[in-house]
Design an enzyme around this catalytic site. Structure first.
Site, short mmCIF file in Angstrom:
data_model
loop_
_atom_site.label_atom_id
_atom_site.label_comp_id
_atom_site.label_asym_id
_atom_site.label_seq_id
_atom_site.Cartn_x
_atom_site.Cartn_y
_atom_site.Cartn_z
N CYS A 382 1.04 -1.25 0.05
CA CYS A 382 0.04 -0.12 0.06
C CYS A 382 0.81 1.05 -0.03
O CYS A 382 1.31 1.59 -1.05
CB CYS A 382 -1.14 -0.15 1.19
SG CYS A 382 -2.62 0.81 0.75
N HIS A 516 -3.69 -4.98 0.27
CA HIS A 516 -3.04 -5.66 1.81
C HIS A 516 -3.24 -7.21 1.81
O HIS A 516 -4.20 -7.63 2.42
CB HIS A 516 -4.19 -4.85 2.88
CG HIS A 516 -3.56 -3.60 3.12
ND1 HIS A 516 -2.60 -3.15 3.80
CD2 HIS A 516 -4.20 -2.45 2.82
CE1 HIS A 516 -2.37 -1.81 3.78
NE2 HIS A 516 -3.51 -1.22 3.11
N GLU A 518 -1.66 -9.11 3.55
CA GLU A 518 -1.49 -9.82 4.91
C GLU A 518 -3.02 -10.02 5.52
O GLU A 518 -3.11 -10.82 6.52
CB GLU A 518 -0.82 -8.74 5.81
CG GLU A 518 -1.35 -7.61 6.21
CD GLU A 518 -1.68 -6.37 5.29
OE1 GLU A 518 -1.17 -6.62 4.02
OE2 GLU A 518 -1.41 -5.06 5.59
#
Ligand code: GLN
Length: 544
Positions: A382, A516, A518
């Protein structure tokens, strides 16, 4: 209809209720049940989107674009079930909706009150979207006795009577502290907490007692006698070596068995815990280690990067290595090259995570340059991807390249987006509009270039879906100059307008993503980008 498990906490905060809820859900799932977990947050923010990560840890974003509590991240990581907007509610949201209805005149002249209007709204939320689930676990934020959680407690109390007798269960998480001077574990705080809960009309069925030392038999009996539960339902919850061993540990302690018994279920399958045994084995028996530096802003509080931290752990599990994370404050870099070399040279991989605001941005850009010039594996997420683009622009001679997020700039390599396409059609925002809930949020597709490094990382997929949370975007007007410098745009939004992924073919592992990843990594299904990044760090560790 689903069965409901209400999870409350007592004595102190930070007992790990979220982890406990996630672990119980994982155990029920391992027995073949379909589960869902919900979080009730008593604070008055509509959602945690505008809260500082220092106040509240990370904001967890769901596929459907909700900005939610970080506990929903635990829920997803432990169950693999994607959370939705309808899995997190706050007092702020309840009151906002009720006041909007009141203003519209929907209450037809009635006096609007906490009971029944607020409690009804909470019950409605708890009962919504059950679609075929066997168990819905509802975790109440805060600690019993908090003023702001009272309407939630009252809603649970009512639900326990609205629903069938064997359809709900109350699990209360408490602390059994060890008093060193006396050399004893003390049960009194648990007794007080249960009494407080009982005064609200809720009798717990199972007590999960967090303790640093094993709870002796006598103390278990004492808790059972004073708190109106079976001795077997007093479950000791000792500190675990890692969060991923918690499901196995709670199973050993009898938690899931006792919960099923509380529902009168006698024919449950034994749980298949092979997934958790494998996860714990990978975590506890690594065959090597690597050091990854995370150059960010909120490095003083690890909860601010909770999912990132876990995704790196998962990347380690995928490669059977231990990942040591070095949290580096981007602000420590003042431009002195020696300083940068001292901090970054020992690393096997450099990750610049998501973030907001100008503070530390020059340090992040320097870290990208270091990784590019020295061929150190680099992963930008990001804001980290945006900084990789600014760095490439500067390397291409656009000296004043910057982001409009940091103030007016003559070279807006990263700029605000005021219009984009989503599944619901064109989304529009005003510059300077509201901060809450107005970013590009949730799952969006990206198209990957054939033969790109990322397509290979994603196992050959050319279309992916990942979660977003950002307001700024790499400016397409600079793409040609950046590509000429060597930064390839290998992932774009399906309409080809918004850059999603950049990579450097002349570098061992250099990837920047606007989303993102994650948020979608699981211990039993590590995200391919994290697995790939850690694998590249393992290679790097062999070189240095
Ligand atoms: N601050 C940047 C933006 O809003 C990046 C956001 C992030 O990293 N999540 O676009």
């Amino acid at each position: 209809m689903a069965r409901y498990i209400f999870i409350t906490g007592g004595v102190v905060s930070s007992l790990g209720k979220g982890l406990m809820a996630a672990s119980l859900a994982a155990l029920l799932q391992a027995r073949g049940y379909k589960v869902r977990i919900r979080k009730f947050d008593p604070y008055l923010n509509v959602d945690p989107g505008t809260m500082s990560p220092y106040q509240h840890g990370e904001v967890y974003v769901t596929d459907d674009g909700a900005e939610t509590d970080l506990d929903l991240g635990h829920y997803e990581r432990f169950t693999g079930v994607s959370a939705r907007q309808s899995d997190n509610i706050t007092s702020g949201r309840v009151y906002r909706d009720i006041i909007a209805k009141e203003r519209r005149g929907d209450y037809l002249g009635a006096t609007v009150q906490v009971i029944p209007h607020v409690t009804d709204a909470i019950k409605e939320f708890a009962l919504a979207d059950q679609d075929g689930h066997d168990f819905i676990l509802c975790e109440i934020g805060g600690t019993v006795g908090d003023i702001e959680s009272l309407p939630f407690m009252e809603a649970i109390r009512q639900l326990r009577y609205d629903l069938e007798p064997l359809q709900t269960l109350s699990v209360h998480v408490t602390l059994v502290p060890y008093i060193a001077a006396a050399g004893e574990l003390k049960t009194k705080p648990t007794q007080h907490s249960v009494r407080e809960l009982a005064s609200l009309g809720i009798k717990p069925d199972v007590l999960l007692c967090r303790a640093e030392h094993p709870i002796p038999d006598g103390e278990r009996t004492k808790i059972a006698n004073f708190c109106n539960v079976r001795k077997e339902a007093v479950i000791p919850a000792l500190d675990a070596s890692s969060i991923y061993s918690v499901p196995l540990q709670y199973h050993e302690a009898g938690l899931d068995g006792e919960v099923l018994r509380g529902f009168g279920i006698t024919d449950a399958k034994d749980p298949d815990l092979s997934r958790w045994n494998d996860v714990v084995d990978r975590r506890e028996n690594p065959e090597g280690e690597v050091t990854i530096g995370v150059v960010g802003k909120y490095v003083g509080l690890q909860d601010a990067y909770k999912s990132l931290n876990e995704a790196l752990v998962h990347g380690g599990m995928a490669n059977r290595v231990k990942v040591n994370i070095r949290w580096i404050d981007a602000e420590i870099f003042t431009g002195d090259e020696e300083e940068i070399i001292a901090a970054l040279e020992p690393l096997h991989g450099i990750l610049v995570p998501g973030g907001f605001g100008e503070r530390g941005s020059e340090g992040k850009i320097s870290s990208v340059r270091f990784a590019r010039e020295r061929n150190v594996p680099f992963f930008g997420i990001c804001l980290g991807m945006q900084m990789a683009c600014v760095e490439a622009a500067r390397a291409a001679g656009v000296e004043r390249a910057s982001s409009t997020e940091f103030g007016d700039t003559a070279e807006p390599v990263v700029g605000i987006i005021t219009e984009w396409m989503s599944e619901e059609g064109i989304q529009e925002r005003q510059e300077g509009g509201d901060m809450g809930g107005t970013m590009r949020l949730g799952a969006y597709d990206a198209k990957l270039s054939e033969n790109s490094h990322v397509a290979q990382i994603y196992g050959g997929a050319l279309e992916i879906s990942e979660r977003h949370r950002h307001r700024y975007e790499v400016n397409a007007a600079y793409i040609d100059r950046l590509q000429a410098q060597g930064l390839v745009f290998s992932g774009m939004s399906p309409d080809g307008l918004l850059p999603e992924i950049v990579e450097r073919p002349d570098h061992p592992w250099f990837v920047g993503v606007q989303f993102h990843p994650e948020l979608k990594s699981r211990p039993f299904d590590p995200h391919p980008l994290f697995a790939g990044f850690v694998a590249a760090a393992v290679e790097q560790s062999r070189l240095v």
